[in-house]
Design an enzyme around this catalytic site. Structure first.
Site, PDB file in Angstrom:
ATOM      1  N   ASP A  46      -7.309   8.055   2.927  1.00  0.00           N
ATOM      2  CA  ASP A  46      -6.727   8.489   1.484  1.00  0.00           C
ATOM      3  C   ASP A  46      -7.915   8.772   0.757  1.00  0.00           C
ATOM      4  O   ASP A  46      -7.919  10.053  -0.090  1.00  0.00           O
ATOM      5  CB  ASP A  46      -5.940   7.335   0.713  1.00  0.00           C
ATOM      6  CG  ASP A  46      -4.727   6.812   1.605  1.00  0.00           C
ATOM      7  OD1 ASP A  46      -4.057   7.514   2.142  1.00  0.00           O
ATOM      8  OD2 ASP A  46      -4.455   5.649   1.340  1.00  0.00           O
TER       9      ASP A  46
ATOM     10  N   HIS B  83       0.853  -1.201  -0.008  1.00  0.00           N
ATOM     11  CA  HIS B  83       0.090  -0.111  -0.033  1.00  0.00           C
ATOM     12  C   HIS B  83       0.999   1.214   0.118  1.00  0.00           C
ATOM     13  O   HIS B  83       0.845   2.075  -0.940  1.00  0.00           O
ATOM     14  CB  HIS B  83      -0.804   0.150   1.237  1.00  0.00           C
ATOM     15  CG  HIS B  83      -1.798   1.343   1.324  1.00  0.00           C
ATOM     16  ND1 HIS B  83      -3.264   1.031   0.962  1.00  0.00           N
ATOM     17  CD2 HIS B  83      -1.598   2.514   1.644  1.00  0.00           C
ATOM     18  CE1 HIS B  83      -3.798   2.269   1.042  1.00  0.00           C
ATOM     19  NE2 HIS B  83      -2.868   3.175   1.581  1.00  0.00           N
ATOM     20  N   GLU B  84       1.769   1.338   1.065  1.00  0.00           N
ATOM     21  CA  GLU B  84       2.597   2.396   1.069  1.00  0.00           C
ATOM     22  C   GLU B  84       3.721   2.517  -0.250  1.00  0.00           C
ATOM     23  O   GLU B  84       3.880   3.814  -0.544  1.00  0.00           O
ATOM     24  CB  GLU B  84       3.340   2.678   2.249  1.00  0.00           C
ATOM     25  CG  GLU B  84       2.420   2.370   3.508  1.00  0.00           C
ATOM     26  CD  GLU B  84       1.618   3.526   3.642  1.00  0.00           C
ATOM     27  OE1 GLU B  84       1.847   4.611   3.101  1.00  0.00           O
ATOM     28  OE2 GLU B  84       0.266   3.439   4.344  1.00  0.00           O
TER      29      GLU B  84
ATOM     30  N   HIS C  73       1.808   4.558  -2.858  1.00  0.00           N
ATOM     31  CA  HIS C  73       1.665   5.679  -2.831  1.00  0.00           C
ATOM     32  C   HIS C  73       3.031   6.365  -3.427  1.00  0.00           C
ATOM     33  O   HIS C  73       3.162   7.411  -3.867  1.00  0.00           O
ATOM     34  CB  HIS C  73       1.512   6.456  -1.243  1.00  0.00           C
ATOM     35  CG  HIS C  73       0.211   6.098  -0.687  1.00  0.00           C
ATOM     36  ND1 HIS C  73      -1.038   6.840  -1.182  1.00  0.00           N
ATOM     37  CD2 HIS C  73      -0.266   5.585   0.218  1.00  0.00           C
ATOM     38  CE1 HIS C  73      -2.144   6.292  -0.665  1.00  0.00           C
ATOM     39  NE2 HIS C  73      -1.781   5.690   0.395  1.00  0.00           N
TER      40      HIS C  73
END
Length: 272
Positions: free
Chosen positions: A180, A104-105, A108
């Site tokens: 988000d 997930h990170e 980003h």
């Protein structure tokens, strides 16, 4: 108020900017006898702490000292103190949860790089109410943003969910993207109602009934969908880079801007 009315001049003492925070950190490190912290570590922490007061910066230094209990404080200790003071003590997560958070990170961070900005910091260490986060690079001297820059911001926010989709499929996405998505939605509404970046008739409008409300909901839906699709396309076109970044993040737990710049150096951007 009665006392203040007797003065004809007021001096506003604002919070320190990045260079000031570096100077304060250097002062507090010297004050507490910590001379082994590198200049790169100090610069990274100064960049990661916009809006923090000098007292808060000193509390981070003091936290690192207390945790080491008389031992030598390293760059990593001081970097960890920033998150500990702001978000609380580290929590233990399962390996599968850490892996999903890393994906997930990394999503980003990858979309941020692809749209032109290397993040300031990336972590999968769980603290407080979050399992990890990406801190974007902050330019404290920049006050205005273009429509394109704001759309890129929304795309970056969609990058975490897009990475989950690419790796785990539609049924494997998690609830971790809730903040988000809500942040992206609020930004689109601000673009429409405050900045006049879509239909001028929406300036000052609210997401309620009537034609203005209907038009606003349509613009919000179309914009979020378009940026979510763009994020997924970018992630898919750069899947190898995503996997490599997620693996490195999972192994190291946290990555600084210098780490990320070194990782991205020489890599080709696809899908731009």
């Amino acid at each position: 108020p009665a006392l203040l009315r007797r003065f004809d001049r007021r001096i506003l003492v604002g919070l320190p900017d990045t260079e000031d925070r570096k100077a304060f950190l250097e002062y507090y490190l010297k004050k507490h006898g910590l001379r082994g912290i590198s200049a790169d570590a100090i610069a990274n922490i100064a960049a990661r702490t916009p809006g923090e007061s000098p007292a808060k910066l000193e509390s981070m230094v003091e936290y690192a000292i207390r945790k080491k209990k008389g031992g030598e404080v390293t760059d990593a200790d001081l970097a960890e103190a920033v998150d500990a003071v702001n978000y609380g003590a580290e929590r233990t997560w399962s390996e599968s949860a850490v892996r999903k958070t890393a994906v997930h990170e990394a999503g980003h961070a990858l979309v941020s790089w692809l749209t032109g900005t290397v993040p300031e910091y990336l972590t999968v260490v769980s603290r407080g109410g979050h399992g990890g986060y990406m801190m974007p690079a902050v330019n404290e001297d920049k006050f205005d943003h273009t429509r394109g820059e704001l759309l890129d911001n929304i795309c970056v926010r969609m990058g975490g969910r897009a990475a989950e989709q690419a790796v785990y499929g539609e049924d494997g996405v998690t609830t971790g993207a809730s903040s988000d998505l809500m942040g992206a939605r609020r930004l689109v509404i601000a673009m429409a109602c405050e900045y006049g970046m879509f239909d001028p008739s929406l300036i000052g409008a609210e997401e309620s009934g009537g034609k203005a409300g209907e038009l606003l909901r349509e613009i919000v839906g179309k914009t979020l969908t378009a940026e979510a699709e763009r994020a997924l396309a970018l992630i898919s076109a750069n899947r190898e880079t995503l996997d490599a970044l997620a693996d490195m993040l999972r192994e190291r737990n946290s990555l600084t801007r210098a780490d990320l710049e070194a990782f991205f150096a020489g890599r080709k951007k696809a899908g731009i």
